[in-house]
Motif scaffolding. Sequence first.
Motif, PDB file in Angstrom:
ATOM      1  N   ARG A   1      11.132  -0.398   4.730  1.00 25.55           N
ATOM      2  CA  ARG A   1      10.455   0.831   4.296  1.00 25.55           C
ATOM      3  C   ARG A   1       9.042   0.935   4.871  1.00 25.55           C
ATOM      4  O   ARG A   1       8.623   2.013   5.269  1.00 25.55           O
ATOM      5  CB  ARG A   1      10.369   0.877   2.760  1.00 25.55           C
ATOM      6  CG  ARG A   1      11.703   0.918   2.047  1.00 25.55           C
ATOM      7  CD  ARG A   1      12.183   2.307   1.773  1.00 25.55           C
ATOM      8  NE  ARG A   1      13.473   2.264   1.090  1.00 25.55           N
ATOM      9  CZ  ARG A   1      13.609   2.217  -0.227  1.00 25.55           C
ATOM     10  NH1 ARG A   1      12.538   2.191  -1.017  1.00 25.55           N
ATOM     11  NH2 ARG A   1      14.827   2.184  -0.765  1.00 25.55           N
ATOM     12  N   ALA A   2       8.313  -0.185   4.854  1.00 26.37           N
ATOM     13  CA  ALA A   2       6.913  -0.148   5.286  1.00 26.37           C
ATOM     14  C   ALA A   2       6.587  -1.409   6.076  1.00 26.37           C
ATOM     15  O   ALA A   2       6.819  -2.529   5.609  1.00 26.37           O
ATOM     16  CB  ALA A   2       5.985  -0.027   4.081  1.00 26.37           C
TER      17      ALA A   2
ATOM     18  N   ARG B   1       3.465  -3.337   8.466  1.00 28.62           N
ATOM     19  CA  ARG B   1       2.065  -3.394   8.875  1.00 28.62           C
ATOM     20  C   ARG B   1       1.996  -4.094  10.223  1.00 28.62           C
ATOM     21  O   ARG B   1       2.814  -4.971  10.517  1.00 28.62           O
ATOM     22  CB  ARG B   1       1.210  -4.133   7.843  1.00 28.62           C
ATOM     23  CG  ARG B   1       1.688  -5.527   7.501  1.00 28.62           C
ATOM     24  CD  ARG B   1       0.690  -6.280   6.640  1.00 28.62           C
ATOM     25  NE  ARG B   1      -0.555  -6.530   7.373  1.00 28.62           N
ATOM     26  CZ  ARG B   1      -1.631  -7.078   6.828  1.00 28.62           C
ATOM     27  NH1 ARG B   1      -1.623  -7.437   5.563  1.00 28.62           N
ATOM     28  NH2 ARG B   1      -2.720  -7.288   7.551  1.00 28.62           N
TER      29      ARG B   1
ATOM     30  N   THR C   1       1.776   8.911   2.568  1.00 26.00           N
ATOM     31  CA  THR C   1       2.968   8.804   3.412  1.00 26.00           C
ATOM     32  C   THR C   1       3.891   7.714   2.886  1.00 26.00           C
ATOM     33  O   THR C   1       5.112   7.875   2.848  1.00 26.00           O
ATOM     34  CB  THR C   1       2.574   8.505   4.867  1.00 26.00           C
ATOM     35  OG1 THR C   1       1.684   9.530   5.339  1.00 26.00           O
ATOM     36  CG2 THR C   1       3.792   8.454   5.770  1.00 26.00           C
ATOM     37  N   LEU C   2       3.313   6.589   2.449  1.00 23.15           N
ATOM     38  CA  LEU C   2       4.122   5.507   1.875  1.00 23.15           C
ATOM     39  C   LEU C   2       4.784   5.925   0.568  1.00 23.15           C
ATOM     40  O   LEU C   2       5.814   5.361   0.189  1.00 23.15           O
ATOM     41  CB  LEU C   2       3.260   4.266   1.638  1.00 23.15           C
ATOM     42  CG  LEU C   2       3.104   3.291   2.809  1.00 23.15           C
ATOM     43  CD1 LEU C   2       2.265   3.887   3.918  1.00 23.15           C
ATOM     44  CD2 LEU C   2       2.478   1.970   2.339  1.00 23.15           C
TER      45      LEU C   2
ATOM     46  N   VAL D   1       8.924   7.563   4.875  1.00 21.28           N
ATOM     47  CA  VAL D   1       9.394   6.240   5.269  1.00 21.28           C
ATOM     48  C   VAL D   1      10.734   6.334   5.987  1.00 21.28           C
ATOM     49  O   VAL D   1      11.461   7.328   5.811  1.00 21.28           O
ATOM     50  CB  VAL D   1       9.511   5.319   4.028  1.00 21.28           C
ATOM     51  CG1 VAL D   1       8.155   5.115   3.396  1.00 21.28           C
ATOM     52  CG2 VAL D   1      10.490   5.881   2.998  1.00 21.28           C
TER      53      VAL D   1
ATOM     54  N   VAL E   1       7.961   3.659   7.581  1.00 19.24           N
ATOM     55  CA  VAL E   1       6.657   3.905   8.176  1.00 19.24           C
ATOM     56  C   VAL E   1       6.054   2.590   8.650  1.00 19.24           C
ATOM     57  O   VAL E   1       6.267   1.542   8.049  1.00 19.24           O
ATOM     58  CB  VAL E   1       5.729   4.607   7.157  1.00 19.24           C
ATOM     59  CG1 VAL E   1       5.539   3.749   5.911  1.00 19.24           C
ATOM     60  CG2 VAL E   1       4.376   4.942   7.772  1.00 19.24           C
TER      61      VAL E   1
ATOM     62  N   ALA F   1      -1.510  -0.904  -1.284  1.00 21.65           N
ATOM     63  CA  ALA F   1      -0.110  -0.567  -1.557  1.00 21.65           C
ATOM     64  C   ALA F   1       0.551  -1.648  -2.394  1.00 21.65           C
ATOM     65  O   ALA F   1       1.251  -1.352  -3.377  1.00 21.65           O
ATOM     66  CB  ALA F   1       0.641  -0.368  -0.249  1.00 21.65           C
TER      67      ALA F   1
ATOM     68  N   LEU G   1       4.587   5.535  -5.506  1.00 17.96           N
ATOM     69  CA  LEU G   1       4.686   4.381  -4.597  1.00 17.96           C
ATOM     70  C   LEU G   1       5.764   3.419  -5.077  1.00 17.96           C
ATOM     71  O   LEU G   1       6.548   2.909  -4.271  1.00 17.96           O
ATOM     72  CB  LEU G   1       3.334   3.658  -4.529  1.00 17.96           C
ATOM     73  CG  LEU G   1       2.291   4.213  -3.573  1.00 17.96           C
ATOM     74  CD1 LEU G   1       0.945   3.572  -3.862  1.00 17.96           C
ATOM     75  CD2 LEU G   1       2.692   3.984  -2.131  1.00 17.96           C
TER      76      LEU G   1
ATOM     77  N   ASN H   1       9.181   4.662  -4.301  1.00 15.11           N
ATOM     78  CA  ASN H   1       9.506   4.730  -2.877  1.00 15.11           C
ATOM     79  C   ASN H   1       9.599   3.358  -2.213  1.00 15.11           C
ATOM     80  O   ASN H   1      10.337   3.214  -1.237  1.00 15.11           O
ATOM     81  CB  ASN H   1       8.446   5.574  -2.155  1.00 15.11           C
ATOM     82  CG  ASN H   1       9.028   6.402  -1.026  1.00 15.11           C
ATOM     83  OD1 ASN H   1      10.155   6.878  -1.134  1.00 15.11           O
ATOM     84  ND2 ASN H   1       8.264   6.597   0.033  1.00 15.11           N
ATOM     85  N   LEU H   2       8.854   2.386  -2.729  1.00 13.65           N
ATOM     86  CA  LEU H   2       8.756   1.101  -2.040  1.00 13.65           C
ATOM     87  C   LEU H   2       9.544  -0.020  -2.705  1.00 13.65           C
ATOM     88  O   LEU H   2       9.871  -1.007  -2.045  1.00 13.65           O
ATOM     89  CB  LEU H   2       7.294   0.675  -1.905  1.00 13.65           C
ATOM     90  CG  LEU H   2       6.400   1.580  -1.044  1.00 13.65           C
ATOM     91  CD1 LEU H   2       5.009   0.991  -0.935  1.00 13.65           C
ATOM     92  CD2 LEU H   2       6.995   1.815   0.332  1.00 13.65           C
TER      93      LEU H   2
END
Length: 258
Positions: free
Chosen positions: A28-29, A31, A141-142, A148, A150, A168, A252, A255-256
């Motif tokens: 999903r996310a 870095r 966006t996250l 996502v 992202v 986050a 968040l 979504n995460l």
Amino acid sequence: MTLLSGAPNTRDLGEHVTARGERLATGRAYRADSLVRLTDDDIAVVESWGLAHVLDLRGGPEVATLGADRLPTGPVLRALSVYDEDLDIYALMTAAIGSGDPDRQAELLGDGRGEQLMVDMYRWFVTHPGARAQFGAALATLADPAGVPVLFHCTAGKDRTGWLAAVALTAVGVDREAVFADYLRTNTSADQSRALLEGLRVRGLVRDVGLFAPLIEAREAYLAAAFEEVDRGYPDFATFVTAGLGVEPAALRRNLLA
């Protein structure tokens, strides 16, 4: 394990678990550090992730000097510059190294000035409305189901990326110890920067490589300074996320989390 050879500080936030035992969803996310040096194989890996967005937190001067991201077709690239010329670490390093003058380098970075600049920058992440607006846009966006998967990044994937990841993770319930551990993992990918500085020392452009260590290392005191500013300005972290960044922590989490 290094996900991308050309961006060695890339990792998936989905490896984390909240204090309540909930696991973040993988894929999903992500870095990362700069995507300028991605190889063709890296591009294929990124393409397989099916990214909806790539968020570039670098400042305009960094992009102009270092180059644009290398990306597959598909993801929307959003430039969310978190930049202040008075806190331009890259420009400071360039000026110090370019001078080739040990005394000038000591003048710029010695007597704790390098560390203080980093602490000031992390505090600025929290206190400056413009910085909060960019971090808030990235965090939104996250939190958006359409945002996502992202990937977000800056140059080294250390400071701006490190703070966004810390926000986050904290917002969804990962405990502070794990958040700091994730942040400090950047130091395992800083070997390239250290090797570069050692090469500059051998060439006579840098005499004391230790002067530059505060700029290239992730240090607990830096991230702690940002959290201290949150504590100083807001009753709790959730209020900082909601009122300071304009994002609902519950969004968040939905979504995460897996």
